[in-house]
Design a protein around this motif. Structure first.
Motif, PDB file in Angstrom:
ATOM      1  N   ASP A 126       9.492  11.008   2.880  1.00 12.19           N
ATOM      2  CA  ASP A 126       8.099  10.706   3.233  1.00 12.19           C
ATOM      3  C   ASP A 126       7.714  11.391   4.545  1.00 12.19           C
ATOM      4  O   ASP A 126       6.590  11.876   4.698  1.00 12.19           O
ATOM      5  CB  ASP A 126       7.891   9.193   3.358  1.00 12.19           C
ATOM      6  CG  ASP A 126       7.932   8.475   2.014  1.00 12.19           C
ATOM      7  OD1 ASP A 126       7.768   9.149   0.977  1.00 12.19           O
ATOM      8  OD2 ASP A 126       8.134   7.241   2.008  1.00 12.19           O
TER       9      ASP A 126
ATOM     10  N   THR B 238       4.700  13.150  -7.782  1.00  6.52           N
ATOM     11  CA  THR B 238       3.275  13.064  -8.125  1.00  6.52           C
ATOM     12  C   THR B 238       2.411  13.483  -6.945  1.00  6.52           C
ATOM     13  O   THR B 238       1.461  14.271  -7.095  1.00  6.52           O
ATOM     14  CB  THR B 238       2.915  11.634  -8.564  1.00  6.52           C
ATOM     15  OG1 THR B 238       3.608  11.324  -9.784  1.00  6.52           O
ATOM     16  CG2 THR B 238       1.422  11.494  -8.805  1.00  6.52           C
ATOM     17  N   ASN B 239       2.739  12.980  -5.758  1.00  4.47           N
ATOM     18  CA  ASN B 239       1.978  13.351  -4.569  1.00  4.47           C
ATOM     19  C   ASN B 239       2.112  14.842  -4.272  1.00  4.47           C
ATOM     20  O   ASN B 239       1.148  15.491  -3.847  1.00  4.47           O
ATOM     21  CB  ASN B 239       2.439  12.528  -3.364  1.00  4.47           C
ATOM     22  CG  ASN B 239       1.952  11.095  -3.419  1.00  4.47           C
ATOM     23  OD1 ASN B 239       1.036  10.769  -4.172  1.00  4.47           O
ATOM     24  ND2 ASN B 239       2.564  10.226  -2.639  1.00  4.47           N
TER      25      ASN B 239
ATOM     26  N   ASP C  78      11.302   5.398  -9.841  1.00  2.42           N
ATOM     27  CA  ASP C  78       9.983   4.998  -9.361  1.00  2.42           C
ATOM     28  C   ASP C  78       9.625   5.722  -8.066  1.00  2.42           C
ATOM     29  O   ASP C  78       8.509   6.235  -7.908  1.00  2.42           O
ATOM     30  CB  ASP C  78       9.926   3.483  -9.131  1.00  2.42           C
ATOM     31  CG  ASP C  78       9.991   2.692 -10.434  1.00  2.42           C
ATOM     32  OD1 ASP C  78       9.657   3.261 -11.488  1.00  2.42           O
ATOM     33  OD2 ASP C  78      10.377   1.510 -10.381  1.00  2.42           O
ATOM     34  N   ARG C  79      10.583   5.784  -7.132  1.00  2.00           N
ATOM     35  CA  ARG C  79      10.310   6.422  -5.847  1.00  2.00           C
ATOM     36  C   ARG C  79      10.151   7.927  -5.997  1.00  2.00           C
ATOM     37  O   ARG C  79       9.272   8.541  -5.386  1.00  2.00           O
ATOM     38  CB  ARG C  79      11.444   6.110  -4.860  1.00  2.00           C
ATOM     39  CG  ARG C  79      11.520   4.669  -4.408  1.00  2.00           C
ATOM     40  CD  ARG C  79      10.282   4.225  -3.646  1.00  2.00           C
ATOM     41  NE  ARG C  79       9.982   5.064  -2.508  1.00  2.00           N
ATOM     42  CZ  ARG C  79      10.490   4.885  -1.289  1.00  2.00           C
ATOM     43  NH1 ARG C  79      11.311   3.868  -1.060  1.00  2.00           N
ATOM     44  NH2 ARG C  79      10.157   5.681  -0.290  1.00  2.00           N
TER      45      ARG C  79
ATOM     46  N   GLN D 247       9.260   9.617  -8.709  1.00  2.00           N
ATOM     47  CA  GLN D 247       8.023   9.947  -9.418  1.00  2.00           C
ATOM     48  C   GLN D 247       6.830   9.871  -8.472  1.00  2.00           C
ATOM     49  O   GLN D 247       5.923  10.704  -8.536  1.00  2.00           O
ATOM     50  CB  GLN D 247       7.815   9.018 -10.613  1.00  2.00           C
ATOM     51  CG  GLN D 247       6.658   9.468 -11.510  1.00  2.00           C
ATOM     52  CD  GLN D 247       6.457   8.566 -12.700  1.00  2.00           C
ATOM     53  OE1 GLN D 247       6.732   7.374 -12.638  1.00  2.00           O
ATOM     54  NE2 GLN D 247       5.977   9.118 -13.798  1.00  2.00           N
ATOM     55  N   TYR D 248       6.852   8.892  -7.584  1.00  2.00           N
ATOM     56  CA  TYR D 248       5.785   8.766  -6.591  1.00  2.00           C
ATOM     57  C   TYR D 248       5.742  10.006  -5.693  1.00  2.00           C
ATOM     58  O   TYR D 248       4.668  10.582  -5.459  1.00  2.00           O
ATOM     59  CB  TYR D 248       6.013   7.504  -5.754  1.00  2.00           C
ATOM     60  CG  TYR D 248       5.089   7.360  -4.567  1.00  2.00           C
ATOM     61  CD1 TYR D 248       3.793   6.874  -4.726  1.00  2.00           C
ATOM     62  CD2 TYR D 248       5.522   7.701  -3.288  1.00  2.00           C
ATOM     63  CE1 TYR D 248       2.944   6.738  -3.628  1.00  2.00           C
ATOM     64  CE2 TYR D 248       4.676   7.578  -2.188  1.00  2.00           C
ATOM     65  CZ  TYR D 248       3.391   7.095  -2.367  1.00  2.00           C
ATOM     66  OH  TYR D 248       2.559   6.967  -1.292  1.00  2.00           O
ATOM     67  N   CYS D 249       6.905  10.434  -5.216  1.00  2.00           N
ATOM     68  CA  CYS D 249       6.969  11.596  -4.320  1.00  2.00           C
ATOM     69  C   CYS D 249       6.533  12.873  -5.027  1.00  2.00           C
ATOM     70  O   CYS D 249       5.762  13.672  -4.478  1.00  2.00           O
ATOM     71  CB  CYS D 249       8.389  11.766  -3.781  1.00  2.00           C
ATOM     72  SG  CYS D 249       8.945  10.441  -2.680  1.00  2.00           S
TER      73      CYS D 249
ATOM     74  N   ASP E  80       1.792  13.433 -14.930  1.00  2.00           N
ATOM     75  CA  ASP E  80       2.747  12.396 -15.333  1.00  2.00           C
ATOM     76  C   ASP E  80       3.926  13.011 -16.091  1.00  2.00           C
ATOM     77  O   ASP E  80       5.079  12.636 -15.874  1.00  2.00           O
ATOM     78  CB  ASP E  80       2.058  11.340 -16.190  1.00  2.00           C
ATOM     79  CG  ASP E  80       2.913  10.105 -16.387  1.00  2.00           C
ATOM     80  OD1 ASP E  80       3.454   9.589 -15.393  1.00  2.00           O
ATOM     81  OD2 ASP E  80       3.052   9.660 -17.541  1.00  2.00           O
TER      82      ASP E  80
ATOM     83  N   SER F  11       6.146  15.187 -13.561  1.00  2.00           N
ATOM     84  CA  SER F  11       6.928  14.355 -12.640  1.00  2.00           C
ATOM     85  C   SER F  11       8.137  13.743 -13.342  1.00  2.00           C
ATOM     86  O   SER F  11       9.219  13.633 -12.761  1.00  2.00           O
ATOM     87  CB  SER F  11       6.051  13.253 -12.032  1.00  2.00           C
ATOM     88  OG  SER F  11       5.594  12.344 -13.022  1.00  2.00           O
TER      89      SER F  11
END
Length: 206
Positions: free
Chosen positions: A70, A129-130, A122-123, A125-127, A148, A151
């Motif tokens: 992050d 995606t961003n 989950d983490r 995919q979030y990273c 989607d 990712s």
């Protein structure tokens, strides 16, 4: 009886140090207790069993990794540079050091491994995606990509490169394999501008 947070953290940290040096399989709660000069009963006051302690150790490591990711994502890199900076961090910090422990976690503690893998998905995919959203906004990634889908493919691909039956060590070093996958991923989604930037980056960072 209320747990002592400080001792709880100390047990987790010592266990992590021993697990990542010697492997999850070979280190017992007795070994950890002896190393800390405490009783095994004291460990049980904080962690119900070895699986719970392993989950805490692995979860803490995962949190540290994604906190750093992050930080990298917020450091002003473009979307392509960001992925390479994350790769540098992972290569320097975890790939070799934790390879044995990761293998043993999957083989000998599958329930813990599955739960952690779900959280990791989950983490990640979030990273990713961003990162994809950033790359599209910067004109480096194509606007027509299915975010989607990409990712999830990225997570599947990264996880797949760790399968030594498919990618044996004698054919691919882990570092070379991850670089090949990252380039493969980027060439599939980049705009012409992104491809130019990628080619220049690879020339400047052989």
């Amino acid at each position: 009886m209320e747990k002592e947070p400080q001792l709880c953290d100390m047990i987790r940290e010592k266990a992590g140090e021993m697990y990542f040096r010697l492997g999850f399989k070979g280190v017992t709660l007795d070994d950890i207790a002896q190393e800390m000069c405490i009783s095994k009963k004291t460990i049980y006051q904080h962690y119900a069993n070895k699986n719970e302690l392993i989950a805490a150790v692995a979860g803490t490591l995962m949190q540290m990794i994604f906190t750093e990711i992050d930080t990298i994502a917020g450091s002003g890199y473009n979307a392509i540079e960001e992925l390479f900076e994350i790769r540098k961090f992972l290569r320097k910090t975890i790939e070799d050091k934790y390879q044995l422990a990761t293998f043993q976690l999957k083989k000998f503690f599958p329930e813990v491994s599955v739960k952690l893998n779900n959280s990791k998905f989950d983490r990640m995919q979030y990273c990713i995606t961003n990162n994809l959203i950033k790359g599209i906004a910067e004109g480096l990634f194509r606007k027509d990509i299915n975010i989607d889908f990409v990712s999830r493919i990225y997570f599947t691909g990264i996880s797949g490169t760790k399968d030594t039956n498919i990618f044996p060590d004698e054919l691919f070093s882990m570092d070379a394999l991850h670089l090949l996958f990252l380039e493969y991923h980027l060439r599939a989604i980049c705009t012409p501008e992104g491809i130019t930037l990628l080619d220049n980056y690879l020339k400047e960072n052989p």
